[in-house]
Design an enzyme around this catalytic site. Structure first.
Site, PDB file in Angstrom:
ATOM      1  N   TRP A  59       0.824  -1.196   0.000  1.00 49.61           N
ATOM      2  CA  TRP A  59       0.000   0.000   0.000  1.00 49.61           C
ATOM      3  C   TRP A  59       0.870   1.262   0.000  1.00 49.61           C
ATOM      4  CZ3 TRP A  59      -3.490   2.314  -2.063  1.00 49.61           C
ATOM      5  CH2 TRP A  59      -4.368   3.251  -1.491  1.00 49.61           C
ATOM      6  N   ARG A  88      14.731  -2.893   3.782  1.00 42.73           N
ATOM      7  CA  ARG A  88      15.745  -3.772   3.195  1.00 42.73           C
ATOM      8  C   ARG A  88      16.476  -3.062   2.054  1.00 42.73           C
ATOM      9  NH1 ARG A  88      11.425  -7.622   2.792  1.00 42.73           N
ATOM     10  NH2 ARG A  88      11.957  -8.045   0.621  1.00 42.73           N
ATOM     11  N   LYS A 125      -4.776   0.951   9.012  1.00 47.70           N
ATOM     12  CA  LYS A 125      -6.149   0.554   9.333  1.00 47.70           C
ATOM     13  C   LYS A 125      -6.132  -0.498  10.436  1.00 47.70           C
ATOM     14  CE  LYS A 125      -7.825   1.813   4.770  1.00 47.70           C
ATOM     15  NZ  LYS A 125      -8.453   1.406   3.518  1.00 47.70           N
ATOM     16  N   LYS A 184     -13.707  -2.703   9.256  1.00 45.42           N
ATOM     17  CA  LYS A 184     -14.053  -3.439   8.025  1.00 45.42           C
ATOM     18  C   LYS A 184     -13.146  -4.650   7.824  1.00 45.42           C
ATOM     19  CE  LYS A 184     -10.411  -2.140   5.548  1.00 45.42           C
ATOM     20  NZ  LYS A 184      -9.629  -2.342   4.353  1.00 45.42           N
ATOM     21  N   ASP A 199     -15.058   1.211   1.547  1.00 46.60           N
ATOM     22  CA  ASP A 199     -13.933   0.356   1.907  1.00 46.60           C
ATOM     23  C   ASP A 199     -14.425  -1.033   2.324  1.00 46.60           C
ATOM     24  OD1 ASP A 199     -11.365  -0.388   2.450  1.00 46.60           O
ATOM     25  OD2 ASP A 199     -11.122   0.859   4.227  1.00 46.60           O
ATOM     26  N   ARG A 203      -6.542  -9.013   1.631  1.00 48.98           N
ATOM     27  CA  ARG A 203      -5.856 -10.025   2.456  1.00 48.98           C
ATOM     28  C   ARG A 203      -6.713 -10.491   3.624  1.00 48.98           C
ATOM     29  NH1 ARG A 203      -0.843  -5.907   4.123  1.00 48.98           N
ATOM     30  NH2 ARG A 203      -0.925  -5.030   2.081  1.00 48.98           N
ATOM     31  N   ASN A 204      -7.550  -9.595   4.172  1.00 51.29           N
ATOM     32  CA  ASN A 204      -8.414 -10.015   5.288  1.00 51.29           C
ATOM     33  C   ASN A 204      -9.472 -11.007   4.826  1.00 51.29           C
ATOM     34  OD1 ASN A 204      -7.723  -8.307   7.866  1.00 51.29           O
ATOM     35  ND2 ASN A 204      -7.495  -6.943   6.118  1.00 51.29           N
ATOM     36  N   GLU A 239      -4.385  -6.935   9.112  1.00 52.92           N
ATOM     37  CA  GLU A 239      -4.683  -6.077  10.266  1.00 52.92           C
ATOM     38  C   GLU A 239      -5.888  -6.555  11.075  1.00 52.92           C
ATOM     39  OE1 GLU A 239      -2.816  -3.980  11.589  1.00 52.92           O
ATOM     40  OE2 GLU A 239      -1.725  -2.782  10.121  1.00 52.92           O
TER      41      GLU A 239
END
Length: 336
Positions: free
Chosen positions: A16, A37, A110, A195, A248, A259-260, A285
């Site tokens: 992101w 990195r 978030k 969310k 969102d 990913r959630n 998250e």
């Protein structure tokens, strides 16, 4: 100040952060990304690509990278923070001495801090001592992959100081990315945090083979519980039906890019939390924040049945079948 002399430091070079760095560079802002990195920073500088996340996308020439936080922050008008919510406090402690006296901080995070129950903007003001009028948040239906592909998207930038919100808006407005402004920081941050938990529930339902009706039910009731908590904490209800709330929520709950939602799908297919965490490389998250959000719900005496079930499942207090039954079998009562 002419637009081309506007500089943004983006911490760090995850998916992101990279997407917002690209947006800002495309908008005419000079962007320096801070990568942890060295090989990522070198690749961004020499090949104009981020091999860790988007090896196939060429980044703008106005975007460079460094591993040195002081160099990234030198002369920055904006500090854009996109790191895991639970690492924010430690990161800021190290970076604060290098933040300029007029730098405006923009949070992309978030999550809710475990233990303190603080939102990212609150952690930022507490650790840095920077006043709330110089801390903004960006939140909306913004899947990084689509934005990297130049697909159209919109977002909300919230800050107590409308002038600061407008300056950020200008620094990240492109033909494919349309930012709106708001002063409701609380509503934007809670919409973004809760969310993720609702998306876990929708993913679980999908992974267990439930259809779109069940998923739409969870999204709708999820929005209701998000709005209850946010308004109890002082947010404006309209924010939750806007881009940072409903927008969102829909994107995160319905996209396989989320990913959630993906984490939830794995759980719904019977993988354990450990197995799913191992299979998911990026920070999820909702998994980290569910307990912290539930603690806020209890503190503000707000009913959040979906969050409660998901938190119990993540902490292995209920089985998958018990969780599914609890999500689907609420006592019948009037909707409003």
């Amino acid at each position: 100040m002419n637009q081309h002399h506007v500089c943004a430091a983006v911490f760090s070079a995850g998916s992101w952060g990279t997407a917002v760095g690209k947006i800002m560079a495309d908008a005419g802002t000079s962007v320096i990304m801070h990568a942890r990195r060295a090989e990522i920073a070198d690749a961004i500088n020499t090949t104009h690509r981020n091999p860790g996340y988007f090896p196939d996308i060429e980044l703008p020439q106005a975007l460079t990278a460094t591993t040195d936080p002081a160099a990234a922050l030198d002369g920055a008008n904006f500090l854009v923070l996109s790191i895991p919510a639970q690492s924010l406090r430690a990161g800021l402690a190290a970076w604060t001495p290098h933040i300029g006296p007029d730098t405006v901080i923009l949070s992309l995070m978030k999550g809710i801090e475990i233990g303190s129950g603080l939102r990212a903007s609150q952690v930022i003001t507490e650790v840095t001592g920077i006043p709330a009028c110089r801390v903004a948040v960006l939140s909306g239906p913004n899947l990084a992959r689509e934005i990297m592909d130049g697909q159209p998207a919109a977002t909300t930038i919230a800050c107590p100081d409308e002038d600061a919100a407008h300056r950020i808006q200008k620094a990240c407005h492109t033909p494919y990315f349309r930012p709106y402004t708001s002063t409701d920081v609380t509503g934007c941050e809670l919409g973004g945090a809760v969310k993720n938990v609702i998306a876990l529930a929708v993913g679980i339902a999908s992974g267990m083979g439930m259809g779109h009706n069940a998923q739409a039910m969870l999204i709708t009731r999820g929005l209701a519980e998000t709005t209850r908590l946010a308004t109890a904490m002082g947010a404006h209800p309209a924010t939750l039906s806007g881009l940072a709330g409903l927008g969102d929520l829909v994107a995160t709950c319905s996209s396989p890019l989320s990913r959630n939602r993906t984490f939830g799908t794995h759980l719904g297919q019977g993988l354990s939390v450990e197995q799913t965490t191992a299979a998911t490389r990026q920070t999820t998250e909702g998994v980290k924040s569910a307990g912290a959000i539930l603690a806020l719900a209890h503190a503000y005496d707000v009913e959040m049945p979906i969050t409660e079930v998901i938190s119990a499942l993540l902490h292995e207090k209920v089985t998958l079948d018990q969780a599914a039954a609890a999500l689907m079998q609420r006592p019948p009562k009037p909707e409003r």
